[in-house]
Design a protein around this motif. Structure first.
Motif, PDB file in Angstrom:
ATOM      1  N   GLN A  58     -15.979  20.639  11.912  1.00 45.11           N
ATOM      2  CA  GLN A  58     -17.152  19.594  11.806  1.00 45.11           C
ATOM      3  C   GLN A  58     -16.235  18.326  11.524  1.00 45.11           C
ATOM      4  O   GLN A  58     -17.060  17.344  11.954  1.00 45.11           O
ATOM      5  N   THR A  59     -14.974  18.442  11.546  1.00 43.04           N
ATOM      6  CA  THR A  59     -14.269  17.037  11.578  1.00 43.04           C
ATOM      7  C   THR A  59     -13.038  17.447  12.521  1.00 43.04           C
ATOM      8  O   THR A  59     -12.661  18.413  12.668  1.00 43.04           O
ATOM      9  N   ASP A 113     -16.185  24.069   7.166  1.00 39.59           N
ATOM     10  CA  ASP A 113     -15.349  23.260   8.046  1.00 39.59           C
ATOM     11  C   ASP A 113     -13.942  23.573   8.088  1.00 39.59           C
ATOM     12  O   ASP A 113     -13.221  23.699   7.237  1.00 39.59           O
ATOM     13  N   GLN A 115     -11.665  22.086  10.084  1.00 39.43           N
ATOM     14  CA  GLN A 115     -10.748  20.916  10.506  1.00 39.43           C
ATOM     15  C   GLN A 115     -10.002  21.294  11.506  1.00 39.43           C
ATOM     16  O   GLN A 115      -8.966  20.697  11.777  1.00 39.43           O
TER      17      GLN A 115
ATOM     18  N   SER B 299     -17.996  20.458   1.399  1.00 38.44           N
ATOM     19  CA  SER B 299     -18.225  20.460   2.768  1.00 38.44           C
ATOM     20  C   SER B 299     -18.923  21.529   3.285  1.00 38.44           C
ATOM     21  O   SER B 299     -19.367  21.704   4.347  1.00 38.44           O
ATOM     22  N   GLU B 331     -20.331  17.665   6.821  1.00 35.48           N
ATOM     23  CA  GLU B 331     -19.315  17.304   7.685  1.00 35.48           C
ATOM     24  C   GLU B 331     -18.714  15.738   6.999  1.00 35.48           C
ATOM     25  O   GLU B 331     -17.972  14.996   7.469  1.00 35.48           O
ATOM     26  N   HIS B 334     -15.483  13.634   3.962  1.00 31.97           N
ATOM     27  CA  HIS B 334     -14.493  12.547   3.953  1.00 31.97           C
ATOM     28  C   HIS B 334     -14.993  11.313   3.567  1.00 31.97           C
ATOM     29  O   HIS B 334     -14.268  10.609   2.768  1.00 31.97           O
TER      30      HIS B 334
END
Lengths: 448, 387
Positions: A58-59, A113, A115, B299, B331, B334
């Motif tokens: 997702q990132t 996620d 990553q 997340s 998402e 961060h």
């Protein structure tokens, strides 16, 4: 504070040690129980719902693909639960799913996620398995991450349905009993591209490889080299570029003076967008070398990458797993329900993830149980049709799907921003089949 | 402040031990009570405690500490492959290799201080990462990561009569499997030991010298101390902590990947330490826990989860709140972490620990005000809000 509480160090240590031991005891015995009878991890039999885990980037660099994969998973869950128009549930044959969830249990899902990092992916997968109690997890956008997750699946005894992963290793030397891949691989890209390259560029060519410097890049370089050298081409040079280089000009300049007349870009994602764009800007495609037009080949294509590279993809050949413009019933049904839901056509990553979810659910339905070894046996050597790639075989020997592979080329006159690739050839599956023993590796046991 | 009684140290250790070992109980309400995340809390706690020995005491900001973490992981996995699935040789081996690596990197980069030191460590660590990712693939297995395989030699295991199993073997401590809850308790015990050692270093004359280096290295040298051996020693100790953490990552999950050495991983431990409070004992642990919590729990919150969380509200409010909150979870984790980090750096330069100190200070002052003269209470809170 210390005046009011009188606890000694020894007393506290003792108490906490006992507390710790007491907490640990029930957990010490759970793992062994798994091997006996049909008791298994996260057995949903006593619950009214069943939970699946979708672990996508997702990132990071592959976030676009991850987002599209997640859309496809959500759509698959809807269709399995009998909501929406049913999508491929109407076209897939044979099909045991009845549109009432899996074995009558409503499907729920959790997300994570990755990553695009093995550690983060495994942490997220463990969270799904240990906390959320998933019975199957799926996802991916990078082969290293997929391989890391599938070995976790084997350790934990939870099935992993790989999403987008193209390396030969996933179902080659790193294959696992609990891991399955529907997507095609580098070997198949080579086998499918071979005849088209021969037809378009002849047998007397000099190829120059630029390769992303990691496992996937190397297996693809090897597979394409094998194919082209069998055609009679000469490999002038194969240069490794660091992942995420951004600027490829220092790698492209030497190509001009190397005497090569074909550039093969073993890149993916943003790397491919950058290297292709720069190669075109350097005028490689307008050049004449050895009396022939200079050509560029991108063995693994995707629509999302083509969107990134824009006009530069026109006329450039590559292979892909699936494309939304296919005219068979399965593809049309999927593209239609995806378009209605989200307003644009699905990518190949979305397609493979959607099909993987249906395949798992269907295998459980056919096995009549969630017990993983039985589900795995139901998937192994399963023949099906109507999922967009013609008749498909889930080979039991290496858990790789065999189906038609598409050779595509960048569209000269795209009618929309999604119509960037046109299908040149649908290569039948017989042509891309291979002997599973060539890559080595071992699946491992059914019961863990 | 520095030279406190041993009795107080024991108190700190007793409370710390109790808190760490009961983690599965008190993290449950936050949805964090599952083995993998608690293992990560403990492991990254060790990593941050070790980093804090260097950064918190001497002020030398290493931007390449993840290299030692990665080296420790690789060493541990190689020990599993070549020697034994028992975790003790793996941990010892990992700490030794990390120490060796730290001597090499420390020797080069400690010739400079300040920003130059940071850049040197960053460059060396990033170099290690790139080599592990490509050139050193025979040792590190590149992008795929180093994994256990069938046919690994495991000399010690086979010498003691172990047999090849159908699946891959799991890591163990003399027969006790190191995945799941036993794995957590093992990491927790190691964390307690590591924390105790760090406490002793903080309170020792050696720790005092390191603080002196931080406050003014030149003055320290004029008094006749050669600072470099001290710096190198603490750098190596700190690297060994990171190696230990790396080996525990491999113990709980026998796989070592190159991303563990990437600069983002090095940056993460800096964030952990600063977020929690550099130079404090417990701060780095809090920072490590917070970041890992965000990465794993925040997340995972998607729109569906939000909708059901707000389901007690009327529909339009539910949709509205989901719309507002959604970009900050899932998402967007961060983003939330970044905002939190900015808030901490701007308002609490001493990290979470400073926040806790201010709160307790405020509580004490309010209490004493209430006991003494109630009329002067207005001064207290207003003052602390400014500070």
């Amino acid at each position: 504070m210390s005046d009011t509480f009188h606890f000694t160090r020894r007393g506290l240590l003792k108490t906490s040690a006992f507390a710790g031991a007491a907490l640990a005891t029930p957990h010490l015995f759970t793992r062994n129980a798994f091997a006996q009878g049909n008791a298994f991890r996260n057995d949903p039999s006593n619950k009214s719902t069943v939970t699946l885990g979708f672990n996508v980037p997702q990132t990071g660099a592959y976030a676009d693909e991850g987002a599209d994969e997640l859309r496809a998973y959500q759509l698959a869950v809807k269709h399995i639960n009998g909501e929406g128009d049913g999508g491929m549930l109407n076209t897939m044959k044979p099909l045991a799913l009845q549109g009432n969830g899996i074995l009558g249990k409503k499907v729920d899902y959790v997300t994570g996620d990755t990553q695009t990092k093995s550690d983060a992916a495994r942490a997220a997968a463990k969270r799904m398995i240990e906390k959320d109690g998933v019975i199957m997890f799926s996802g991916g956008s990078s082969s290293g991450v997929a391989i890391a997750q599938q070995s976790l699946a084997q350790e934990m005894g939870v099935v992993f349905m790989a999403g987008l992963t193209h390396s030969n290793d996933t179902t080659g030397k790193d294959k696992r009993r609990y891991g399955f891949r529907h997507f095609f691989n580098a070997y198949m890209s080579g086998a499918a591209l071979g005849p088209v390259l021969k037809e378009r560029m002849g047998t007397d060519r000099r190829a120059y490889h630029l390769t992303a410097d990691y496992t996937w890049g190397w297996t693809q370089e090897e597979s394409i080299k094998n194919t082209t050298e069998a055609l009679g081409w000469e490999t002038v040079n194969a240069v490794r570029t660091p992942l995420g280089a951004g600027d490829f000009s220092q790698y492209i300049t030497p190509v001009l003076n190397s005497g090569a007349d074909v550039l093969i870009l073993n890149h993916y994602g943003k790397d491919m967008v950058n290297s292709l764009t720069q190669a075109v800007q350097f005028g490689l495609r307008d050049k004449q070398v050895n009396g022939k037009d200079f050509q560029i080949v991108v063995p693994l294509y995707s629509r999302l990458m083509a969107q990134g590279a824009g006009e530069n993809v026109q006329g450039i050949v590559g292979s892909t797993n699936w494309h939304w413009s296919l005219e068979d019933e399965g593809s049309k049904a999927f593209t239609k329900s995806f378009g209605q839901e989200y307003g644009f056509p699905p990518s190949q990553a979305a397609h493979t993830c959607y099909v993987q979810t249906l395949l798992y659910a269907d295998a459980v339905e056919r096995a009549g149980t969630f017990y993983p070894p039985e589900v795995i046996k139901a998937l192994e050597d399963f023949e099906f049709d109507g999922t967009g790639n013609g008749p498909t075989l889930y080979r039991g020997a290496d858990h790789q799907c065999f189906k038609e592979v598409l050779v595509v080329e960048g569209n000269d006159n795209p009618s929309s921003q999604f119509d960037l690739l046109k299908v040149v050839k649908q290569v039948p599956r017989e042509q891309v089949m291979y002997d599973p023993s060539i890559f080595g590796g071992e699946l491992g046991p059914y019961e863990v | 402040m520095l030279m406190e009684s041993p009795r107080k140290d024991y108190m700190i250790m007793a409370i710390f031990t109790a808190v760490v070992l009961t983690m599965p109980l008190w993290t449950a309400p936050f949805g964090a009570s599952y083995p993998d995340l608690l293992q990560k809390f403990a492991i990254y706690g060790i990593f941050a405690v070790g980093f804090n020995l260097l950064f918190g005491l001497t002020g030398y900001l290493s931007f390449g500490h993840a290299a030692f973490l990665g080296v420790g992981s690789y060493a541990a996995v190689w020990s599993f492959k070549l020697l034994s699935m028992n975790v003790l040789p793996a941990i010892v081996f990992a700490i030794l290799i990390a120490a060796l690596f730290a001597v090499l990197i420390g020797f080069v980069s400690l010739r400079r201080s300040g920003i130059y030191f940071s850049i040197l460590t960053l460059a060396l660590a990033q170099m290690s990462y790139n080599m592990a990712y490509s050139v050193l693939t025979p040792i590190t297995n590149g992008e795929t990561g180093l994994q256990l395989e069938h046919g690994d030699p495991r000399v010690l295991d086979f010498a003691f009569g172990a047999e090849e199993t159908a699946g891959l073997p799991s890591t163990n401590l003399f027969g006790l499997e190191m995945s799941g809850w036993p794995g957590f308790y093992f990491c927790a015990v190691v964390l307690i030991l590591a924390f105790f050692l760090s406490l002793r270093i903080f309170k020792s004359p050696f720790g005092l010298k390191l603080r002196a280096i931080k406050s003014n290295q030149n003055r320290m040298m004029y008094t006749g101390y050669n600072t470099r051996p001290h710096l190198l020693l603490v750098f190596v100790i700190s690297g060994m902590y990171a190696g230990l953490a790396g080996s525990l990552l491999a113990v709980t999950d026998p796989l070592a990947g190159a991303e563990r050495m990437q600069w983002t991983a090095s940056g993460e431990v800096v964030l952990m330490t600063i977020l929690g409070g550099a130079g404090t004992l417990v701060g780095p642990l809090l920072g490590a826990g917070l970041i890992k919590y965000f990465e794993n729990i925040f997340s995972a919150i998607n729109e569906g989860v939000l909708h059901s969380a707000f389901s007690f509200l009327p529909d339009f409010l539910n949709d509205f709140l989901t719309f507002i909150v959604a970009p900050f979870v899932g998402e967007g984790w961060h983003l939330t972490l970044g905002a939190l980090f900015m808030a901490v750096v701007i308002f609490l330069p001493g990290g979470i620990m400073e926040g806790i100190r201010r709160l307790t200070g405020l509580a004490k002052r309010t209490a004493s005000h209430r006991g003494g003269k109630g009329s002067a209470r207005t001064g207290g809170p207003a003052h602390s809000a400014e500070g």
